[in-house]
Scaffold this motif. Structure first.
Motif, PDB file in Angstrom:
ATOM      1  N   LEU A 135       0.846  -1.188   0.000  1.00  0.00           N
ATOM      2  CA  LEU A 135       0.000   0.000   0.000  1.00  0.00           C
ATOM      3  C   LEU A 135       0.880   1.236   0.000  1.00  0.00           C
ATOM      4  N   ALA A 136       0.734   2.084  -1.016  1.00  0.00           N
ATOM      5  CA  ALA A 136       1.472   3.352  -1.080  1.00  0.00           C
ATOM      6  C   ALA A 136       0.468   4.491  -0.966  1.00  0.00           C
ATOM      7  N   GLU A 137       0.439   5.134   0.189  1.00  0.00           N
ATOM      8  CA  GLU A 137      -0.522   6.210   0.473  1.00  0.00           C
ATOM      9  C   GLU A 137       0.144   7.213   1.403  1.00  0.00           C
ATOM     10  N   GLY A 164      -3.946   5.981   5.159  1.00  0.00           N
ATOM     11  CA  GLY A 164      -3.064   4.830   5.025  1.00  0.00           C
ATOM     12  C   GLY A 164      -3.227   3.858   6.187  1.00  0.00           C
ATOM     13  N   MET A 165      -3.344   4.395   7.408  1.00  0.00           N
ATOM     14  CA  MET A 165      -3.494   3.531   8.581  1.00  0.00           C
ATOM     15  C   MET A 165      -4.837   2.815   8.570  1.00  0.00           C
ATOM     16  N   SER A 180      -7.623  -2.175   8.109  1.00  0.00           N
ATOM     17  CA  SER A 180      -8.809  -2.859   7.580  1.00  0.00           C
ATOM     18  C   SER A 180      -8.418  -4.091   6.776  1.00  0.00           C
ATOM     19  N   LEU A 181      -7.364  -3.973   5.966  1.00  0.00           N
ATOM     20  CA  LEU A 181      -6.907  -5.120   5.178  1.00  0.00           C
ATOM     21  C   LEU A 181      -6.344  -6.211   6.085  1.00  0.00           C
ATOM     22  N   LEU A 203       2.184  -3.970   3.597  1.00  0.00           N
ATOM     23  CA  LEU A 203       3.361  -3.113   3.700  1.00  0.00           C
ATOM     24  C   LEU A 203       2.916  -1.698   3.340  1.00  0.00           C
ATOM     25  N   HIS A 204       2.987  -0.765   4.300  1.00  0.00           N
ATOM     26  CA  HIS A 204       2.517   0.598   4.047  1.00  0.00           C
ATOM     27  C   HIS A 204       3.693   1.543   3.836  1.00  0.00           C
TER      28      HIS A 204
END
Length: 226
Positions: free
Chosen positions: A9-11, A17-18, A23-24, A32-33
Motif C-alpha cells: 500500500l502506497a498512500e 493509510g493507517m 482494515s486489510l 506493507l505501508h
C-alpha cells in the motif's frame, strides 16, 4: 492455515493509510505501508508483494510513474490506483500506465476488498489460459502480447483484460454494462468513454487480420467476430 497474501500500500495521507492497512489486516492480508513513491519502489523490489494499491498523488514518485517503473520488472502483478481524479482522461492514463483498476476517493473499504479479491481471482484465471488463438493471432494473456507472423504487438493491462473477455464471448454480445462494472467498477459515463477508447485501440492492433472485427451492437455492447 493458508498463507497471508502480501499487499503493498502506497498512500501518503497518514490517517487514510493507517485505516486501509488495519482494515486489510483484519481480512488476513499482510500489508506493507509506504508513504511515498520512492519508498514503495524499494519495498516492491525487496519484499515481493502480490498486489499493489497505489495512491496517484504522492511525493518523490507519483503513482503513475511508480506503476510505469514497476511494469519494467513485472508485467503481471495487479495494480489498483487510488485517486481523487475522476475525469475520463485520468482514468485512461491510469490504465495506460499499467493499472488494472481505479478506485475514486472517497471509497468504502468493502469496495476495495471486493476489487482486490476480483483481481487476485483473475490472476488465477490467467495462469490457466496463457495463449488464446484469435484468427491468425496468438494472444498471450500472461505476457499481454499479440503475435502474428512473428510480429509481437504489446498490449496494455486494460487492453489485455478487455480482449480476454471479448475472446471468452467471441461471436456473442459482450454486455456493455456488465463488462464496465467488472473491469472499471462502474458503468458511468466516464468509464464508458474510457472503454470506447480501449476498444478503438484494440481494433487498430487487430487490423492485420481482416477476418477479425469488434463491432458495436448499439444499446447492448460489443461483439468480437473471428
Amino acid at each position: 492455515m493458508s498463507r497471508a497474501i502480501k499487499i503493498l500500500l502506497a498512500e501518503d495521507e497518514p490517517s487514510l493509510g493507517m485505516i486501509v492497512k488495519e482494515s486489510l489486516e483484519t481480512r488476513d492480508f499482510e500489508v506493507l505501508h509506504c508513504t511515498d513513491g520512492a519508498e514503495a519502489l524499494h519495498a516492491f523490489r525487496t519484499d515481493k508483494p502480490e498486489l499493489l494499491v497505489l495512491d496517484v498523488m504522492m511525493p518523490k514518485l507519483d503513482g503513475f510513474a511508480l506503476a510505469q517503473e514497476i511494469r519494467r520488472y513485472d508485467k503481471e502483478i495487479p495494480i489498483i490506483f487510488l485517486t481523487a481524479k475522476s475525469q475520463a482522461k485520468d482514468v485512461v492514463e491510469g490504465f495506460e500506465h499499467g493499472g488494472n483498476d481505479y478506485l475514486k476517493k472517497p471509497f468504502s473499504m468493502e469496495e476495495l476488498i471486493v476489487r482486490i479479491k476480483a483481481l487476485l481471482g483473475r490472476v488465477k484465471q490467467k495462469q490457466s489460459k496463457e495463449v488464446i488463438p484469435i484468427g491468425r493471432f496468438n494472444f498471450n494473456y500472461i505476457k499481454q502480447v499479440l503475435v502474428i507472423d512473428e510480429e509481437h504487438i504489446q498490449l496494455t493491462h486494460r487492453e489485455a483484460e478487455l480482449l480476454y473477455h471479448l475472446t471468452e464471448n467471441r461471436n456473442e454480445i459482450l454486455d456493455r454494462s456488465t463488462i464496465l462494472k467488472k473491469l472499471w467498477g462502474d458503468d458511468d459515463f466516464f468509464n464508458a468513454r474510457s472503454m470506447d477508447v480501449f476498444i478503438t485501440k484494440l481494433r487498430k492492433k487487430l487490423k492485420k487480420d481482416e477476418q477479425i472485427e469488434i463491432i458495436n451492437v448499439r444499446g447492448f455492447g460489443y461483439k468480437l467476430i473471428c
